[in-house]
Design a protein around this motif. Structure first.
Motif, mmCIF file in Angstrom:
data_model
loop_
_atom_site.group_PDB
_atom_site.id
_atom_site.type_symbol
_atom_site.label_atom_id
_atom_site.label_comp_id
_atom_site.label_asym_id
_atom_site.label_seq_id
_atom_site.Cartn_x
_atom_site.Cartn_y
_atom_site.Cartn_z
ATOM 1 N N VAL A 166 45.368 40.157 37.681
ATOM 2 C CA VAL A 166 44.386 40.790 36.799
ATOM 3 C C VAL A 166 44.329 40.055 35.461
ATOM 4 O O VAL A 166 43.240 39.830 34.917
ATOM 5 C CB VAL A 166 44.710 42.286 36.601
ATOM 6 N N ALA A 167 45.489 39.653 34.933
ATOM 7 C CA ALA A 167 45.502 38.911 33.670
ATOM 8 C C ALA A 167 44.698 37.620 33.810
ATOM 9 O O ALA A 167 43.891 37.286 32.937
ATOM 10 C CB ALA A 167 46.933 38.613 33.241
ATOM 11 N N ASN A 168 44.899 36.915 34.914
ATOM 12 C CA ASN A 168 44.125 35.689 35.155
ATOM 13 C C ASN A 168 42.639 35.993 35.252
ATOM 14 O O ASN A 168 41.808 35.266 34.692
ATOM 15 C CB ASN A 168 44.602 34.990 36.435
ATOM 16 N N ALA A 169 42.293 37.066 35.960
ATOM 17 C CA ALA A 169 40.880 37.427 36.124
ATOM 18 C C ALA A 169 40.250 37.810 34.787
ATOM 19 O O ALA A 169 39.096 37.447 34.515
ATOM 20 C CB ALA A 169 40.744 38.571 37.126
ATOM 21 N N LEU A 170 40.997 38.532 33.940
ATOM 22 C CA LEU A 170 40.462 38.900 32.625
ATOM 23 C C LEU A 170 40.220 37.655 31.777
ATOM 24 O O LEU A 170 39.191 37.542 31.110
ATOM 25 C CB LEU A 170 41.415 39.848 31.901
ATOM 26 N N ILE A 171 41.157 36.725 31.825
ATOM 27 C CA ILE A 171 40.988 35.490 31.065
ATOM 28 C C ILE A 171 39.786 34.714 31.588
ATOM 29 O O ILE A 171 38.933 34.273 30.820
ATOM 30 C CB ILE A 171 42.273 34.639 31.099
#
Length: 91
Positions: free
Chosen positions: A59-64
């Motif tokens: 999710v962190a990667n997707a948000l970035i």
């Protein structure tokens, strides 16, 4: 797996219940005070929002990828606010 809307809603709940303003939440998670949220800072935010540890990194990667428009792998206040605005538009 949690959907994008579910995750954004968890973030909204965290911000409205734990902080006086979105700016205060952003500043709290911006641990190094550089005006952006790094992947590790976003993961801390997701953990506080009770997003499962299994998917937190994804999710962190997707948000970035979804919100970091300048390609620096960090999320600025303006980019963070865009995510919050997306939540408000769905309400």
């Amino acid at each position: 797996m949690a959907t994008k809307d579910m995750i954004l809603n968890k973030l909204q709940i965290l911000i409205t219940q734990e902080f006086d303003s979105p700016e205060q939440a952003f500043a709290f998670f911006d641990e190094d005070g550089n005006g952006t949220l790094s992947k590790s800072e976003i993961k801390a935010l997701l953990k506080k929002a009770e997003v499962s540890g299994f998917i937190r990194s994804i999710v962190a990667n997707a948000l970035i990828e979804g919100y970091s428009k300048d390609g620096n792998d960090n999320v600025s206040w303006e980019e963070f606010k865009a995510a919050l605005d997306e939540i408000k538009d769905k309400d």
